[in-house]
Motif scaffolding. Structure first.
Motif, PDB file in Angstrom:
ATOM      1  N   GLY A  86       0.802  -1.218   0.000  1.00  0.00           N
ATOM      2  CA  GLY A  86       0.000   0.000   0.000  1.00  0.00           C
ATOM      3  C   GLY A  86       0.836   1.270   0.000  1.00  0.00           C
ATOM      4  N   GLY A  87       2.152   1.113   0.202  1.00  0.00           N
ATOM      5  CA  GLY A  87       3.032   2.282   0.190  1.00  0.00           C
ATOM      6  C   GLY A  87       4.155   2.126  -0.799  1.00  0.00           C
ATOM      7  N   GLU A  88       3.862   1.419  -1.891  1.00  0.00           N
ATOM      8  CA  GLU A  88       4.891   1.111  -2.883  1.00  0.00           C
ATOM      9  C   GLU A  88       5.499   2.367  -3.518  1.00  0.00           C
ATOM     10  OE1 GLU A  88       1.986  -2.316  -2.699  1.00  0.00           O
ATOM     11  OE2 GLU A  88       1.860  -0.121  -2.831  1.00  0.00           O
ATOM     12  N   LYS A  89       4.733   3.448  -3.557  1.00  0.00           N
ATOM     13  CA  LYS A  89       5.224   4.667  -4.210  1.00  0.00           C
ATOM     14  C   LYS A  89       6.272   5.396  -3.372  1.00  0.00           C
ATOM     15  CE  LYS A  89       0.998   5.569  -6.883  1.00  0.00           C
ATOM     16  NZ  LYS A  89      -0.101   6.542  -7.153  1.00  0.00           N
ATOM     17  N   LEU A  90       6.378   5.054  -2.099  1.00  0.00           N
ATOM     18  CA  LEU A  90       7.299   5.772  -1.216  1.00  0.00           C
ATOM     19  C   LEU A  90       8.761   5.453  -1.532  1.00  0.00           C
ATOM     20  CD1 LEU A  90       5.392   5.356   2.171  1.00  0.00           C
ATOM     21  CD2 LEU A  90       5.610   7.443   0.808  1.00  0.00           C
ATOM     22  N   TYR A  91       9.115   4.163  -1.471  1.00  0.00           N
ATOM     23  CA  TYR A  91      10.509   3.753  -1.680  1.00  0.00           C
ATOM     24  C   TYR A  91      10.601   2.516  -2.562  1.00  0.00           C
ATOM     25  CZ  TYR A  91      11.004   6.789   2.400  1.00  0.00           C
ATOM     26  OH  TYR A  91      10.945   7.846   3.256  1.00  0.00           O
ATOM     27  N   GLY A  92       9.575   2.267  -3.347  1.00  0.00           N
ATOM     28  CA  GLY A  92       9.582   1.090  -4.198  1.00  0.00           C
ATOM     29  C   GLY A  92       9.357  -0.180  -3.396  1.00  0.00           C
ATOM     30  N   ILE A  93       9.777  -1.325  -3.952  1.00  0.00           N
ATOM     31  CA  ILE A  93       9.558  -2.597  -3.278  1.00  0.00           C
ATOM     32  C   ILE A  93      10.856  -3.409  -3.169  1.00  0.00           C
ATOM     33  CG2 ILE A  93       7.133  -2.763  -3.960  1.00  0.00           C
ATOM     34  CD1 ILE A  93       7.994  -4.693  -6.188  1.00  0.00           C
ATOM     35  N   GLY A  94      11.987  -2.756  -3.482  1.00  0.00           N
ATOM     36  CA  GLY A  94      13.256  -3.489  -3.510  1.00  0.00           C
ATOM     37  C   GLY A  94      14.288  -2.938  -2.559  1.00  0.00           C
ATOM     38  N   SER A  95      15.461  -2.637  -3.076  1.00  0.00           N
ATOM     39  CA  SER A  95      16.607  -2.278  -2.239  1.00  0.00           C
ATOM     40  C   SER A  95      16.396  -0.970  -1.482  1.00  0.00           C
ATOM     41  CB  SER A  95      17.868  -2.181  -3.095  1.00  0.00           C
ATOM     42  OG  SER A  95      17.708  -1.212  -4.116  1.00  0.00           O
ATOM     43  N   ARG A  96      15.735   0.018  -2.103  1.00  0.00           N
ATOM     44  CA  ARG A  96      15.479   1.292  -1.405  1.00  0.00           C
ATOM     45  C   ARG A  96      14.555   1.078  -0.216  1.00  0.00           C
ATOM     46  NH1 ARG A  96      12.533   4.910  -4.614  1.00  0.00           N
ATOM     47  NH2 ARG A  96      12.954   6.548  -3.081  1.00  0.00           N
ATOM     48  N   ALA A  97      13.538   0.255  -0.417  1.00  0.00           N
ATOM     49  CA  ALA A  97      12.606  -0.035   0.672  1.00  0.00           C
ATOM     50  C   ALA A  97      13.325  -0.771   1.802  1.00  0.00           C
ATOM     51  CB  ALA A  97      11.434  -0.869   0.156  1.00  0.00           C
ATOM     52  N   ARG A  98      14.144  -1.763   1.433  1.00  0.00           N
ATOM     53  CA  ARG A  98      14.885  -2.519   2.441  1.00  0.00           C
ATOM     54  C   ARG A  98      15.795  -1.584   3.254  1.00  0.00           C
ATOM     55  NH1 ARG A  98      16.208  -7.707   2.669  1.00  0.00           N
ATOM     56  NH2 ARG A  98      15.381  -7.987   0.561  1.00  0.00           N
ATOM     57  N   LYS A  99      16.499  -0.693   2.544  1.00  0.00           N
ATOM     58  CA  LYS A  99      17.404   0.246   3.208  1.00  0.00           C
ATOM     59  C   LYS A  99      16.639   1.136   4.195  1.00  0.00           C
ATOM     60  CE  LYS A  99      20.759   3.928   2.261  1.00  0.00           C
ATOM     61  NZ  LYS A  99      21.386   4.795   1.211  1.00  0.00           N
ATOM     62  N   LYS A 100      15.469   1.617   3.774  1.00  0.00           N
ATOM     63  CA  LYS A 100      14.674   2.497   4.643  1.00  0.00           C
ATOM     64  C   LYS A 100      14.182   1.734   5.878  1.00  0.00           C
ATOM     65  CE  LYS A 100      12.692   6.405   5.634  1.00  0.00           C
ATOM     66  NZ  LYS A 100      13.514   7.603   5.966  1.00  0.00           N
ATOM     67  N   ILE A 101      13.740   0.499   5.673  1.00  0.00           N
ATOM     68  CA  ILE A 101      13.262  -0.315   6.803  1.00  0.00           C
ATOM     69  C   ILE A 101      14.385  -0.524   7.812  1.00  0.00           C
ATOM     70  CG2 ILE A 101      12.545  -2.662   7.437  1.00  0.00           C
ATOM     71  CD1 ILE A 101      10.862  -2.661   4.833  1.00  0.00           C
ATOM     72  N   LEU A 102      15.575  -0.847   7.318  1.00  0.00           N
ATOM     73  CA  LEU A 102      16.712  -1.068   8.217  1.00  0.00           C
ATOM     74  C   LEU A 102      17.114   0.219   8.930  1.00  0.00           C
ATOM     75  CD1 LEU A 102      18.850  -3.477   5.991  1.00  0.00           C
ATOM     76  CD2 LEU A 102      17.619  -4.056   8.101  1.00  0.00           C
TER      77      LEU A 102
END
Length: 531
Positions: A108-124
């Motif tokens: 539901g928030g795919e537009k924020l940081y995508g679904i790959g490496s950028r999202a993983r980096k933000k989560i960490l």
């Protein structure tokens, strides 16, 4: 309250919300400071949930204003609230078990940081910044309750929340997990976030909150600073009475075995058994408490005892009669009472009136039926009695169960089950999410029935409740009963340690468990791997 507009994360002024036949909120004022934990307390039906739904954009107020960081706003949906930095973690988690942590967070928030490496980096980054310790690649179905809660918190932080609403966040946590959550909240506070903390556990409120607002019957009745108040004073503000305690002083345990369970096993395809050779007995006048972190077999035990699932092996005997193969209806008719752990899924028809919910589970029994026919008149009359006797706050018995607060729904269920004079009662989290007044009434009902010879299986995440009400305590881990505890000597901290697999000096090992300490048993059960 001395908070100023400059430091306020949230200001609610004159909030009023009316529904047909009831005023849920009336002229409520609350100021939540930035970099603080603000506790919101009040009895069930006081209006807390409605107020938070208004702040989260799920409902619109009839009167009043909402100000976020000094700017007046109007929300038409949760999306509007999220856009202004409001995040809400609901009491019942909203995670997809078959997805990873990363997939749940970005959904539901795919537009924020995508679904790959950028999202993983933000989560960490978020996980490290707030001490959440979340693994993006872990499957949610493999996570415990505390870890799931941290994922929910991470979800709202990922979306930019600066004010978090936490609804009963400690309801299913053991003391060590509560301590870890409070450490997380202090990290959030230190980073400038505001946390609105809704809870019925007043001791916890006093230990974590910076400010407290008390709501009673839809309006604010007072504010408090934790260092200047006590649980008793808060309880009196909330419900006008002293804080109840679950302690049972006299023993009513007899020699007559009511429920006898031997070698109960329930398998899971390709995995360890959900229930692994459980053996125990409950006598007339006895409350047997089962302590365990959620997901260790409690739900499967309940469903097997009530007949929703059938064991692969073992026997269940009720007053000397083998009931292992009996269907649920026959067990109910023969005296098995059931307070379910999820009242919405298994305890109520939410869109049905209260008197029809009185019939639920007892269709063939008086006063709900005469012979083969339902007796609506009898059911309605008895519903009126339950409403009066158990203090169910409702405008009438024709309103739907969904219109009641959680505590009043629970009192209706308890009244219904106690009305059939059960021989054996399954009480699963009987006071979860209810206020101190409702707690006292439910505890009194269980104590009174116990005094009259009822055998009770009590499963609860409230360790004070387990220790206070139980005559006998046993610890469940990975579907096995691994230790016994003496309610007279064990502390909640020691019991919590045992539930998570640590040994304790106040525990004994039941006859059906192998020797060795609990940690050894847990290692053997899990193949020595961390869970």
């Amino acid at each position: 309250m001395t908070a100023s507009t400059e430091t306020a994360a949230v200001e609610l002024r004159g909030i009023t919300k009316r529904f047909p036949g009831v005023v849920a909120n009336h002229d409520i004022d609350i100021t939540v400071r930035r970099s603080s934990v603000h506790a919101l307390v009040g009895e069930n039906g006081a209006g807390k949930s409605t107020l938070m739904k208004i702040l989260y954009g799920m409902q619109k107020p009839d009167e009043g204003t909402i100000t976020i960081d000094g700017e007046q706003v109007s929300f038409s949906s949760p999306g509007d609230a999220i856009a202004r930095g409001i995040g809400m973690v609901h009491q019942h988690f909203m995670l997809a078990d078959n997805l990873t942590v990363l997939e749940n967070v970005v959904l539901g928030g795919e537009k924020l940081y995508g679904i790959g490496s950028r999202a993983r980096k933000k989560i960490l980054e978020i996980s490290k910044a707030y001490g959440l310790g979340v693994n993006p690649d872990a499957l949610v179905e493999h996570l415990g309750v505390a870890d799931r809660q941290r994922v929910e918190i991470l979800k709202v932080l990922y979306r930019g929340a600066r004010t978090l609403i936490l609804d009963e966040p400690t309801a299913v946590l053991v003391p060590q997990e509560v301590d870890a959550l409070f450490t997380n909240l202090r990290e959030l506070k230190a980073e400038g976030l505001a946390v609105i903390f809704i809870s019925h556990k007043l001791g916890e409120v006093l230990s974590v909150a910076d400010d407290i607002t008390v709501i009673r019957r839809g309006t604010t009745v007072g504010t408090a600073i934790p260092s200047e108040t006590t649980p008793r004073a808060l309880a009196e503000l909330m419900v006008g009475s002293e804080l109840p305690v679950p302690e049972t002083t006299e023993s009513t345990v007899t020699d007559r075995v009511v429920l006898d369970v031997k070698g109960l096993t329930l398998g899971a395809e390709g995995r360890k058994p959900l229930l692994d050779h459980l053996t125990f007995a409950i006598r007339a006048g006895e409350v047997l408490g089962i302590a365990g972190v959620e997901g260790n077999g409690q739900t499967e035990l309940i469903e097997t005892l009530i007949g929703m699932k059938h064991a692969d092996s073992g026997t269940i005997t009720l007053d000397g009669e083998d009931v292992t193969a009996w269907p649920t209806r026959k067990r109910r008719e023969q005296g098995v009472g059931y307070i379910p752990e999820d009242r919405h899924r298994h305890g109520l028809l939410l869109e049905a009136p209260l008197w029809e919910n009185r019939i639920l589970g007892h269709v063939t029994e008086a006063p709900n039926s005469k012979g083969f026919w339902l007796d609506p008149k009898g059911a309605k009359a008895d519903t009126e009695r339950i409403v009066e006797e158990y203090d169910v706050r409702t405008p009438g018995i024709e309103v739907t169960a969904a219109s009641l607060s959680g505590g009043n729904q629970q009192k209706l269920i308890v009244g219904r089950e106690m009305s059939h004079t059960p021989r054996f009662l399954i009480a699963a989290h009987p006071t979860r999410g209810v206020d101190v007044g409702a707690q006292a009434q439910i505890w009194d009902a269980i104590r009174q029935a116990r005094h009259e010879g009822l055998a009770v299986l009590l499963i609860s995440a409230d360790l004070d409740e387990l220790i206070g009400l139980s005559d006998t305590l046993r610890v469940i881990f990975d579907g096995r009963l691994v230790a016994d505890a003496d309610p007279a000597t064990i502390t909640p901290q020691e019991l919590g340690s045992a539930m998570t697999g640590a040994a304790s000096g106040h525990l004994e090992h039941p006859e059906d468990s192998p020797p060795g300490n609990i940690a050894d048993q847990n290692s053997a059960q899990t193949g020595g791997e961390d869970r």
